[in-house]
Write a protein that holds these residues in place. Structure first.
Motif, short mmCIF file in Angstrom:
data_model
loop_
_atom_site.label_atom_id
_atom_site.label_comp_id
_atom_site.label_asym_id
_atom_site.label_seq_id
_atom_site.Cartn_x
_atom_site.Cartn_y
_atom_site.Cartn_z
N ALA A 162 52.30 -42.48 5.10
CA ALA A 162 53.62 -42.06 4.93
C ALA A 162 54.04 -42.07 3.37
N ALA A 163 53.65 -42.96 2.58
CA ALA A 163 53.92 -42.83 1.26
C ALA A 163 53.33 -41.87 0.35
N LYS A 164 52.16 -41.27 1.04
CA LYS A 164 51.62 -40.01 0.30
C LYS A 164 52.90 -38.68 0.56
N ALA A 165 52.91 -38.93 1.76
CA ALA A 165 53.65 -37.71 2.21
C ALA A 165 55.14 -37.69 1.66
N ALA A 166 55.80 -38.89 1.31
CA ALA A 166 57.15 -39.02 0.73
C ALA A 166 56.99 -38.30 -0.63
N GLY A 167 56.05 -38.14 -1.12
CA GLY A 167 56.00 -37.55 -2.72
C GLY A 167 56.51 -38.55 -3.86
N THR A 168 57.02 -37.76 -4.75
CA THR A 168 57.45 -38.51 -6.05
C THR A 168 59.16 -38.84 -6.13
N GLY A 169 59.77 -38.34 -5.24
CA GLY A 169 61.45 -38.46 -5.32
C GLY A 169 61.86 -38.85 -3.95
N ASP A 170 63.11 -38.60 -3.95
CA ASP A 170 64.04 -38.84 -2.62
C ASP A 170 63.43 -37.67 -1.53
N ILE A 171 63.70 -38.13 -0.46
CA ILE A 171 63.05 -37.07 0.52
C ILE A 171 64.17 -36.44 1.37
N ASP A 172 64.03 -35.21 1.77
CA ASP A 172 64.86 -34.57 2.48
C ASP A 172 64.52 -34.47 4.01
N ALA A 173 64.94 -33.77 5.22
CA ALA A 173 64.64 -33.70 6.43
C ALA A 173 63.34 -33.49 6.62
N SER A 174 62.82 -32.44 6.22
CA SER A 174 61.41 -31.97 6.36
C SER A 174 60.34 -32.97 5.83
N THR A 175 60.58 -33.46 4.81
CA THR A 175 59.82 -34.57 4.23
C THR A 175 59.86 -35.82 5.12
N THR A 176 61.11 -36.28 5.71
CA THR A 176 61.14 -37.40 6.59
C THR A 176 60.22 -36.89 7.77
N ALA A 177 60.26 -35.80 8.16
CA ALA A 177 59.39 -35.53 9.31
C ALA A 177 58.02 -35.66 8.99
N ALA A 178 57.57 -35.05 7.87
CA ALA A 178 56.30 -35.16 7.35
C ALA A 178 55.79 -36.53 7.06
N LEU A 179 56.55 -37.47 6.86
CA LEU A 179 56.26 -38.87 6.72
C LEU A 179 56.08 -39.60 8.05
N ILE A 180 56.80 -39.03 8.99
CA ILE A 180 56.45 -39.69 10.16
C ILE A 180 55.09 -39.09 10.95
N GLU A 181 54.87 -37.84 10.74
CA GLU A 181 53.59 -37.14 11.07
C GLU A 181 52.43 -37.83 10.39
N ALA A 182 52.72 -38.13 9.16
CA ALA A 182 51.47 -38.67 8.25
C ALA A 182 51.05 -40.13 8.77
N ASN A 236 73.68 -32.07 5.78
CA ASN A 236 72.18 -31.80 5.99
C ASN A 236 71.74 -31.65 4.31
N SER A 237 72.57 -31.84 3.44
CA SER A 237 72.09 -31.78 1.97
C SER A 237 71.72 -33.03 1.60
N GLU A 238 72.02 -34.17 2.27
CA GLU A 238 71.73 -35.50 1.78
C GLU A 238 70.15 -35.74 2.08
N LEU A 239 69.89 -36.83 1.06
CA LEU A 239 68.50 -37.23 0.76
C LEU A 239 68.32 -38.71 1.30
N LEU A 240 67.27 -39.15 1.30
CA LEU A 240 66.89 -40.47 1.67
C LEU A 240 66.16 -41.13 0.20
N SER A 241 66.78 -42.27 -0.09
CA SER A 241 66.19 -42.59 -1.50
C SER A 241 65.39 -44.02 -1.42
N SER A 242 64.88 -44.58 -2.33
CA SER A 242 64.29 -45.77 -2.23
C SER A 242 65.27 -46.73 -1.78
N ALA A 243 66.64 -46.88 -1.91
CA ALA A 243 67.40 -47.79 -1.04
C ALA A 243 67.32 -47.68 0.34
N TRP A 244 67.11 -46.54 0.76
CA TRP A 244 67.01 -46.41 2.20
C TRP A 244 65.52 -47.17 2.46
#
Length: 221
Positions: free
Chosen positions: A98-118, A3-11
């Protein structure tokens, strides 16, 4: 993934490669779906669009200092300029939001969900469509709900994306008995029933690609 892992640009870069592979693999299937209720060009359009995305990302994105948002912004711009019909503006808007929702760094689970919602919000706004009208919204809407539920349950970003993918696939299948009330398919009226919506079908493929990419490119926080 934990649960602590993030998704990066590589993803995000791997996601675009997976989208391109899915569009290429399912090109004829999507053409046939669109031939039944549309212009028969959806498979060709998304195949061309995501091939162009992969080329652009390879040329312009650096793995060392780029973000998820950088990849998604470039994806949006490329799809808008290369994908014909309604899909280009719709998918372009989805990735831009989705890009706007992703913010400026790597993304956690909540931001991942926000990306899809956006992304969903962008599609609904651009297409003036709602769930149940036999469009790509019928894949993205259940995906967004499932993603948020998974994030709220403290699941990992990869698990959030897999939940979204599964829900999108079910949503696309659910368009088969629907009568289209939006887009070109709506011209067919009752005759549109019995066919899967091609935009929903491709959207499910692209969300599956996101989940597949996350399975192999998670980044420890």
């Amino acid at each position: 993934m934990t649960n602590s892992e993030l998704l990066s640009s590589a993803w995000a870069q791997e996601w675009m490669k997976s989208c391109a592979a899915a569009a290429r693999e399912h090109r004829e299937e999507l053409i046939e779906l669109d031939r039944a209720i549309g212009d028969s060009d959806h498979g060709e359009n998304v195949d061309r669009g995501f091939r162009a995305v992969v080329d652009k990302v390879a040329a312009e994105i650096s793995s060392d200092d780029s973000t998820v948002a950088d990849v998604l912004k470039l994806t949006a711009k490329t799809l808008m300029s290369t994908v014909g019909g309604a899909s280009g503006p719709l998918l372009g808007t989805a990735f831009l939001r989705a890009a706007k929702a992703a913010g400026t760094g790597d993304i956690d689970a909540s931001t991942t969900a926000a990306l899809i919602e956006a992304a969903l919000e962008g599609i609904m706004t651009r297409g003036k469509a709602t769930e149940g009208e036999k469009t790509m919204v019928d894949a993205w809407a259940p995906a967004a709900r499932a993603a948020r539920d998974a994030a709220d349950a403290a699941q990992s970003p990869a698990e959030v994306l897999r939940a979204a993918s599964d829900a999108a696939a079910a949503g696309a299948d659910a368009t088969i008995p629907m009568v289209a009330t939006k887009g070109r398919a709506s011209y067919l009226g009752e005759r549109s029933a019995g066919h899967k919506d091609p935009g929903a079908a491709s959207s499910a493929l692209f969300l599956a690609a996101a989940a597949d990419a996350a399975d192999t490119t998670g980044k420890g926080a």
